[in-house]
Write a protein that holds these residues in place. Sequence first.
Motif, PDB file in Angstrom:
ATOM      1  N   PRO A  18      27.370  49.932  54.077  1.00  0.00           N
ATOM      2  CA  PRO A  18      28.638  50.039  54.293  1.00  0.00           C
ATOM      3  C   PRO A  18      29.381  48.888  53.904  1.00  0.00           C
ATOM      4  O   PRO A  18      30.586  48.810  53.360  1.00  0.00           O
ATOM      5  CB  PRO A  18      28.877  50.655  55.585  1.00  0.00           C
ATOM      6  CG  PRO A  18      27.782  49.982  56.392  1.00  0.00           C
ATOM      7  CD  PRO A  18      26.605  50.154  55.474  1.00  0.00           C
ATOM      8  N   ASP A  19      28.880  47.822  54.059  1.00  0.00           N
ATOM      9  CA  ASP A  19      29.544  46.707  53.712  1.00  0.00           C
ATOM     10  C   ASP A  19      29.498  46.267  52.250  1.00  0.00           C
ATOM     11  O   ASP A  19      28.765  46.019  51.852  1.00  0.00           O
ATOM     12  CB  ASP A  19      28.925  45.431  54.622  1.00  0.00           C
ATOM     13  CG  ASP A  19      29.560  43.877  54.407  1.00  0.00           C
ATOM     14  OD1 ASP A  19      30.658  43.983  53.760  1.00  0.00           O
ATOM     15  OD2 ASP A  19      29.043  42.907  54.728  1.00  0.00           O
ATOM     16  N   LYS A  20      30.870  46.487  51.697  1.00  0.00           N
ATOM     17  CA  LYS A  20      30.775  46.108  50.288  1.00  0.00           C
ATOM     18  C   LYS A  20      30.356  44.789  49.718  1.00  0.00           C
ATOM     19  O   LYS A  20      30.064  44.582  48.730  1.00  0.00           O
ATOM     20  CB  LYS A  20      32.248  46.235  49.794  1.00  0.00           C
ATOM     21  CG  LYS A  20      32.859  47.814  50.049  1.00  0.00           C
ATOM     22  CD  LYS A  20      34.289  47.995  49.511  1.00  0.00           C
ATOM     23  CE  LYS A  20      34.713  49.793  49.678  1.00  0.00           C
ATOM     24  NZ  LYS A  20      35.879  49.677  49.388  1.00  0.00           N
ATOM     25  N   LYS A  21      30.411  43.635  50.828  1.00  0.00           N
ATOM     26  CA  LYS A  21      30.130  42.452  50.038  1.00  0.00           C
ATOM     27  C   LYS A  21      28.609  42.007  50.451  1.00  0.00           C
ATOM     28  O   LYS A  21      28.007  41.048  49.934  1.00  0.00           O
ATOM     29  CB  LYS A  21      30.749  41.238  51.010  1.00  0.00           C
ATOM     30  CG  LYS A  21      32.343  41.448  50.565  1.00  0.00           C
ATOM     31  CD  LYS A  21      33.205  40.174  51.368  1.00  0.00           C
ATOM     32  CE  LYS A  21      34.594  40.041  50.844  1.00  0.00           C
ATOM     33  NZ  LYS A  21      35.300  38.988  51.473  1.00  0.00           N
ATOM     34  N   ALA A  22      27.859  42.728  50.998  1.00  0.00           N
ATOM     35  CA  ALA A  22      26.364  42.782  51.094  1.00  0.00           C
ATOM     36  C   ALA A  22      25.796  42.608  49.638  1.00  0.00           C
ATOM     37  O   ALA A  22      24.994  41.560  49.611  1.00  0.00           O
ATOM     38  CB  ALA A  22      25.698  44.043  51.815  1.00  0.00           C
ATOM     39  N   ALA A  23      26.114  43.576  48.860  1.00  0.00           N
ATOM     40  CA  ALA A  23      25.269  43.258  47.624  1.00  0.00           C
ATOM     41  C   ALA A  23      25.867  42.101  46.874  1.00  0.00           C
ATOM     42  O   ALA A  23      25.093  41.512  46.115  1.00  0.00           O
ATOM     43  CB  ALA A  23      25.891  44.627  46.572  1.00  0.00           C
ATOM     44  N   GLU A  63      33.491  43.969  40.360  1.00  0.00           N
ATOM     45  CA  GLU A  63      34.318  45.167  40.009  1.00  0.00           C
ATOM     46  C   GLU A  63      34.409  46.038  40.801  1.00  0.00           C
ATOM     47  O   GLU A  63      35.541  46.757  40.952  1.00  0.00           O
ATOM     48  CB  GLU A  63      33.457  45.612  38.749  1.00  0.00           C
ATOM     49  CG  GLU A  63      34.255  46.783  37.834  1.00  0.00           C
ATOM     50  CD  GLU A  63      33.471  47.114  36.688  1.00  0.00           C
ATOM     51  OE1 GLU A  63      33.966  47.965  36.047  1.00  0.00           O
ATOM     52  OE2 GLU A  63      32.438  46.650  36.279  1.00  0.00           O
ATOM     53  N   ARG A  64      33.298  46.454  41.847  1.00  0.00           N
ATOM     54  CA  ARG A  64      33.647  47.437  42.626  1.00  0.00           C
ATOM     55  C   ARG A  64      34.571  47.053  43.730  1.00  0.00           C
ATOM     56  O   ARG A  64      35.208  48.091  44.071  1.00  0.00           O
ATOM     57  CB  ARG A  64      32.166  47.727  43.379  1.00  0.00           C
ATOM     58  CG  ARG A  64      31.076  48.476  42.466  1.00  0.00           C
ATOM     59  CD  ARG A  64      29.727  48.706  43.043  1.00  0.00           C
ATOM     60  NE  ARG A  64      29.041  49.449  42.607  1.00  0.00           N
ATOM     61  CZ  ARG A  64      27.672  49.714  42.655  1.00  0.00           C
ATOM     62  NH1 ARG A  64      27.373  49.280  43.801  1.00  0.00           N
ATOM     63  NH2 ARG A  64      26.789  50.119  41.811  1.00  0.00           N
ATOM     64  N   ARG A  65      34.747  45.965  43.936  1.00  0.00           N
ATOM     65  CA  ARG A  65      35.982  45.447  44.964  1.00  0.00           C
ATOM     66  C   ARG A  65      37.243  45.153  44.250  1.00  0.00           C
ATOM     67  O   ARG A  65      38.105  44.815  45.096  1.00  0.00           O
ATOM     68  CB  ARG A  65      35.421  44.110  45.520  1.00  0.00           C
ATOM     69  CG  ARG A  65      34.094  44.277  46.501  1.00  0.00           C
ATOM     70  CD  ARG A  65      34.051  42.954  47.332  1.00  0.00           C
ATOM     71  NE  ARG A  65      33.891  41.926  46.393  1.00  0.00           N
ATOM     72  CZ  ARG A  65      34.690  40.723  46.420  1.00  0.00           C
ATOM     73  NH1 ARG A  65      35.852  41.082  47.270  1.00  0.00           N
ATOM     74  NH2 ARG A  65      34.648  39.694  45.821  1.00  0.00           N
ATOM     75  N   CYS A  66      37.258  45.606  43.034  1.00  0.00           N
ATOM     76  CA  CYS A  66      38.572  45.500  42.270  1.00  0.00           C
ATOM     77  C   CYS A  66      38.884  43.934  42.007  1.00  0.00           C
ATOM     78  O   CYS A  66      40.235  43.621  41.847  1.00  0.00           O
ATOM     79  CB  CYS A  66      39.563  46.126  42.862  1.00  0.00           C
ATOM     80  SG  CYS A  66      39.443  47.941  42.769  1.00  0.00           S
ATOM     81  N   ALA A  67      38.059  43.157  42.098  1.00  0.00           N
ATOM     82  CA  ALA A  67      38.196  41.590  41.786  1.00  0.00           C
ATOM     83  C   ALA A  67      37.892  41.495  40.350  1.00  0.00           C
ATOM     84  O   ALA A  67      36.687  40.921  40.085  1.00  0.00           O
ATOM     85  CB  ALA A  67      37.170  40.713  42.896  1.00  0.00           C
ATOM     86  N   TYR A  68      38.734  41.766  39.616  1.00  0.00           N
ATOM     87  CA  TYR A  68      38.470  41.607  38.109  1.00  0.00           C
ATOM     88  C   TYR A  68      38.750  40.301  37.527  1.00  0.00           C
ATOM     89  O   TYR A  68      37.818  39.841  36.704  1.00  0.00           O
ATOM     90  CB  TYR A  68      39.814  42.489  37.561  1.00  0.00           C
ATOM     91  CG  TYR A  68      39.426  43.920  37.631  1.00  0.00           C
ATOM     92  CD1 TYR A  68      38.630  44.695  37.114  1.00  0.00           C
ATOM     93  CD2 TYR A  68      40.605  44.411  38.409  1.00  0.00           C
ATOM     94  CE1 TYR A  68      38.726  46.105  37.509  1.00  0.00           C
ATOM     95  CE2 TYR A  68      40.600  45.858  38.830  1.00  0.00           C
ATOM     96  CZ  TYR A  68      39.757  46.766  38.357  1.00  0.00           C
ATOM     97  OH  TYR A  68      39.411  47.937  38.502  1.00  0.00           O
TER      98      TYR A  68
END
Length: 704
Positions: free
Chosen positions: A269-274, A300-305
């Motif tokens: 569930p942690d988006k920053k794990a990957a 990109e998944r975190r919208c950090a373009y």
Amino acid sequence: MTSGPIEESDLRLPEISRRSPLAPWKALVNAIVSFYGRGDSVPSRLVPASDSMLGSAPCASGNFSAQKLIAASAPGRATLESALVSLESAFAARKRQQISKTAVAAVSACRQFRPDCCDKLCELIVARVIVLHLPFHELRESIVGPPRGSARWYRLLARALEQTGICGHMADALIAWHEFRESALRENWFRSGTAEDGGLWLHMAELAASIPAQAFKDLMWPASRQLGTSKATAMPQLFSPQWLYEKACAADPDPEVFRSWLRWAHRQPDKKAAERAAEAWHEARPQDVDALLCLIQTSERRCAYQKSLDYLAKAERLDPLSPAVRRAKLRLMVATSLRHLRQRKFDLALAEIERIEQLPALECNLALLTSALRMVLSSLRAGSDQSENSTEAEACRADPVAAYALKRAIAAEVLLEDGKAVSFPPDVNSDSTAALLKALAKACALGEWAGIPVSIPELWQGRLLATVMAEGFTHDTLEMLLIGEAAIRSQDFELAFAVSAAGMAQDGADGRFLFLRARALPSSSGERRYRCLTAALELARRERNTVLSASLLDFLHEYLTKRYETDGYFHGMGPGDYAIGAPRLNQLLEEERAARRFPVPAPRVPVECAPVEHAAAGKSFVQDLPDFDEIIHAMPPEVLAQLTKAIALGASPLEILKYASAMKSGDGRPEKVFEFLPTVAAPELKEQKKVKSATGEPVQRHLF
């Protein structure tokens, strides 16, 4: 492997110690060298004796040592085999006294006839006893004593525990593998920080990843107690896949190790794990383009373009001609233009679209993509003139179906209504359904390249379904897979099922179509979905399709976790490797090829039952349990009658639900299912239970 002749001294492999895992291979190589090197070698002299002991030929050698060896081994072989067979039968029956008795006999026979194997046999017995959760203090005193704690013992125990596939045993195996590592380092099996050490850490990480996170707290203390060690409580990080993957990558920074870490991280569930895993990969191997591609995807998944663009610049410097890098660049540019469109920044969006038009030619049709983007931009602009729309419509006229599907997908991404993006769908004749399918597949492929999910418009779903289900329908495999994925996105599971049926009929055993069918099945077909997923995974392994295997493993893990996280069943089953045998696989494929119709659940017939007021709480029982009609639907009439009486007399709704579930699980006798209801119901039930009829029978036989 050698490129020329070598000396006999080199073939002796002096660098391999007798405690090394390669020691048996060293002995085999030495035996081969001795056999072919000299005719009077020890292996050549033992050949007649070995044949005689195996029963293939009598010993013709007059060697006294060979005759002595045969005399010492032949009489005890049958006795030892009989004792081992009896011990195995006792383990299969799980009878404690019989296991203890046969174990003593087997160890005694082994000490008499094969004393060199006695220690290994004792360790095997203790490992089997631990796996079966049987007390082995009697065996300690009589035959084996406590385990020696060697690396061989812990490896044997860990393999025995993890091969059961039980979730609780996986926690025990983690501790056993850690004890094995410490013992192996002391015994010089391998050194810390080597590839062997990294492989062990990776195995432990994958083992920990197979255990649900919510089960760790319940398994740590029992595992520590079972193995007689405090490692579980002193080192809780042993149960952390994140920590274990970090250890594995530090010892062996191989790309496959990092990919395994990333597969686990994407499920968290942690988006920053990957992203942390990809950053560790890039730090350890800065020249790997795959690490930068993973960083682009996670950012990109975190919208950090902006961060994704920085990583893209590094990837282009390393390998500007890589197809994966060029595809990532297109996806990022399209995502940036869509972000500007959502924010109604039309000038920035137009500038980004013009940058996309300047990209070199790719496998996809960039002109069709940019025309669709310009059409949506024109629709969003306030006061846009019709001439601009006409110009863009002229650019999309060459492929109107694909352009229409793309414009709908882009409009959904920028939160624009369909009617404002495109007014009318193109006219498709009834005899051009095959062209419709190809055009939609083209739009889906282009959307996959650009990162835009394309769905199938509702007005074309019925026509596609009739075409796919028609007799003699032929297709292109890639196009059908694209249509099937689009049907899953459109929630048209019947069309996705029909696509899988057509694909399996024409392409045979293709794991991709079986994976599509598993996702298209309704939620009521849970067991069938699991069978399709495991069969697809077995086919992917046979086809060496690593991408499909990884997708199936991720889907299986997520599916089983969600399905069994509430009742704890998944905690006890353990995922294992989902392997199935060839006969079972062929049977499943034959059944699924024959099933060409979408499974529709049978309609439920409502049971007319008036709401009964709860005697104790004074409120409706049906209001307490809104889904109660689903529970009583499957009950026999006689059970329903007794249940109604229990409700009227004040039985607890939760207790009734509990015993109804017990009846559904296998015991269909209503008198046994509801025999404990009087203890939780109103006092009137307890009084009625004491009342007897003239014949001595209870008044209410089924319930009281």
